[in-house]
Design a protein around this motif. Sequence first.
Motif, short mmCIF file in Angstrom:
data_model
loop_
_atom_site.label_atom_id
_atom_site.label_comp_id
_atom_site.label_asym_id
_atom_site.label_seq_id
_atom_site.Cartn_x
_atom_site.Cartn_y
_atom_site.Cartn_z
N THR A 1 66.13 62.92 23.61
CA THR A 1 65.88 61.92 24.65
C THR A 1 66.31 60.52 24.27
OG1 THR A 1 63.65 61.43 23.85
CG2 THR A 1 63.88 63.24 25.43
N GLY A 2 66.47 60.25 22.98
CA GLY A 2 66.67 58.89 22.55
C GLY A 2 65.35 58.14 22.51
N LEU A 3 65.42 56.85 22.21
CA LEU A 3 64.21 56.04 22.04
C LEU A 3 63.87 55.20 23.26
CD1 LEU A 3 64.82 54.76 18.39
CD2 LEU A 3 63.41 56.70 19.13
N GLY A 4 64.65 55.32 24.33
CA GLY A 4 64.41 54.50 25.51
C GLY A 4 63.50 55.12 26.54
N VAL A 5 62.95 56.31 26.27
CA VAL A 5 62.09 56.98 27.24
C VAL A 5 60.63 56.60 27.00
CG1 VAL A 5 63.66 58.91 27.55
CG2 VAL A 5 61.90 59.02 25.76
N ILE A 6 59.78 56.87 27.99
CA ILE A 6 58.37 56.50 27.92
C ILE A 6 57.62 57.44 26.98
CG2 ILE A 6 56.22 56.37 29.24
CD1 ILE A 6 57.90 55.54 31.65
N LYS A 7 56.87 56.84 26.06
CA LYS A 7 56.00 57.60 25.17
C LYS A 7 54.59 57.66 25.72
CE LYS A 7 54.83 55.79 21.16
NZ LYS A 7 54.91 55.38 19.73
N GLN A 8 54.13 56.54 26.30
CA GLN A 8 52.75 56.49 26.79
C GLN A 8 52.58 55.37 27.81
OE1 GLN A 8 49.17 56.79 24.08
NE2 GLN A 8 48.89 54.66 24.71
N THR A 9 51.72 55.61 28.78
CA THR A 9 51.26 54.55 29.67
C THR A 9 49.75 54.67 29.81
OG1 THR A 9 51.32 55.75 31.79
CG2 THR A 9 53.40 54.80 31.01
N TYR A 10 49.11 53.54 30.08
CA TYR A 10 47.68 53.59 30.39
C TYR A 10 47.33 52.40 31.27
CZ TYR A 10 46.53 49.94 26.93
OH TYR A 10 46.44 48.76 26.23
N SER A 11 46.21 52.51 31.97
CA SER A 11 45.73 51.42 32.80
C SER A 11 44.21 51.47 32.86
CB SER A 11 46.32 51.48 34.22
OG SER A 11 45.90 52.66 34.88
N ALA A 12 43.61 50.30 33.03
CA ALA A 12 42.17 50.18 33.21
C ALA A 12 41.93 49.20 34.35
CB ALA A 12 41.50 49.70 31.93
N ARG A 13 40.91 49.47 35.14
CA ARG A 13 40.65 48.59 36.28
C ARG A 13 39.15 48.57 36.61
NH1 ARG A 13 44.50 49.16 40.02
NH2 ARG A 13 45.87 50.15 38.50
N ALA A 14 38.74 47.48 37.24
CA ALA A 14 37.37 47.32 37.71
C ALA A 14 37.42 46.63 39.06
CB ALA A 14 36.54 46.51 36.73
N ASN A 15 36.58 47.07 39.99
CA ASN A 15 36.59 46.46 41.31
C ASN A 15 35.18 46.17 41.81
OD1 ASN A 15 35.57 48.89 42.59
ND2 ASN A 15 37.66 49.72 42.58
N LEU A 16 35.11 45.39 42.86
CA LEU A 16 33.88 45.10 43.56
C LEU A 16 34.16 45.23 45.04
CD1 LEU A 16 30.92 44.15 43.48
CD2 LEU A 16 31.77 41.79 43.66
N LEU A 17 33.42 46.13 45.71
CA LEU A 17 33.64 46.41 47.13
C LEU A 17 32.38 46.08 47.92
CD1 LEU A 17 35.39 49.90 46.76
CD2 LEU A 17 36.47 47.65 46.93
N TYR A 18 32.59 45.46 49.07
CA TYR A 18 31.48 45.09 49.96
C TYR A 18 31.75 45.65 51.34
CZ TYR A 18 28.69 42.17 53.10
OH TYR A 18 27.84 41.74 54.08
#
Length: 392
Positions: free
Chosen positions: A337-354
């Motif tokens: 694949t070479g070194l330009g491909v994705i190894k890992q992704t992650y995300s974190a989120r917090a919300n407030l809903l009314y």
Amino acid sequence: MARTQTFIRYALTGLASVTLATHFNLQANPLEKTTFSFSGYVKADAMVSQYSDGTLASGSIGRDFYIPSLTPTGGEKESAQFDAHIKQSRFRFTTNTLLSNEQTITGVLEFDFHTTPDGNERISNSYEPRIRHAFLKYNNWLIGQTWSTFQDVKTLPESVDFIGVTDGTIFARQTMLRYTSGAFEVALENPETTVTPFGGSGRIVADDNSVPDLAARYTLNQPWGHVAIAGLVRQLAYVDKQDGNNIDSDEISYGLSITSKINFGEDDLRVMANIGSGLGRYIGLNAINSAVLNANNELESIDVRGFTLAYRHFWAPQWRSTFSYAMLSADNDTDLTGLGVIKQTYSARANLLYSPAPELTFGAEYAYAQKTLESDIDGDMSRLQFSAKYAF
């Protein structure tokens, strides 16, 4: 003479229609036994996004909602970007018809305005509708386009973003033939293969599959929530005989998904764990391809893992928050694949809903995401998003 022939032709056509209706006992007006419903929501989103290593161009879909593969890497930090749109708004038509055999057939047609190519922010902010769902249900059968059987929609957490826990989530809508018996579902679904060329540098979208994907799911519902296990078996295929190429390869790949929603009074915990070889487009919005070509022009599937965790807490009857985390990682053979491909992704989120009323929700959400390549070059995104939603 011509008018006489036309009259006779229409008369014979009408007679044939009456004869067929009498023979098959069809209703003269099936709408008399059809009920209609219309639902959906109007949603406005506004967001401010900041990227550590570059920017997203005007019109990029990654400015409308989070797509893990589009987080910029290796560039220069620029100023924050503000965007506002109504593309997530949707409408859904549902019909139920009582047939002459006393069975009921259901039809669903749903649209929104995401991912369409036309429209811009320069003049009218007009956007084309796109089909999300279009299917019929008859007895235990479903035919048409809807959520993949490999996906557990009930485990998707509440998010201001379009998906939210995108990285580790199975997310796909496609045409299928599905059979349901109680808690068990099995389906043949539309296939598609994405391939990383030998050495990397891009994506090949192949359409050479000869058999549909096979997906199955079993859901155990309990008073405390549910747990589901799903399996996927699919053919990866790529054929290219043009311009002197001699590529004709296929590979069998598989996937396993375990999901659960656990209720704690009004609160709930949602968990998804996904693993497989060659999952490709089924997870993380195709951040990682299904397979890579080796030096012999043969496909080798790419192993991936995805995980999501989301907890929703009610502060009061009208106030609630969801805290979520999602990750996706790949076992890339970098010699291929070479070194330009994705190894890992992650995300974190917090919300407030009314929600001052069940039909109306105002929301605010902060998200942080990071993408890392096999070269260990990474980039991150910070986004603050606000929304107003009226559901009907």
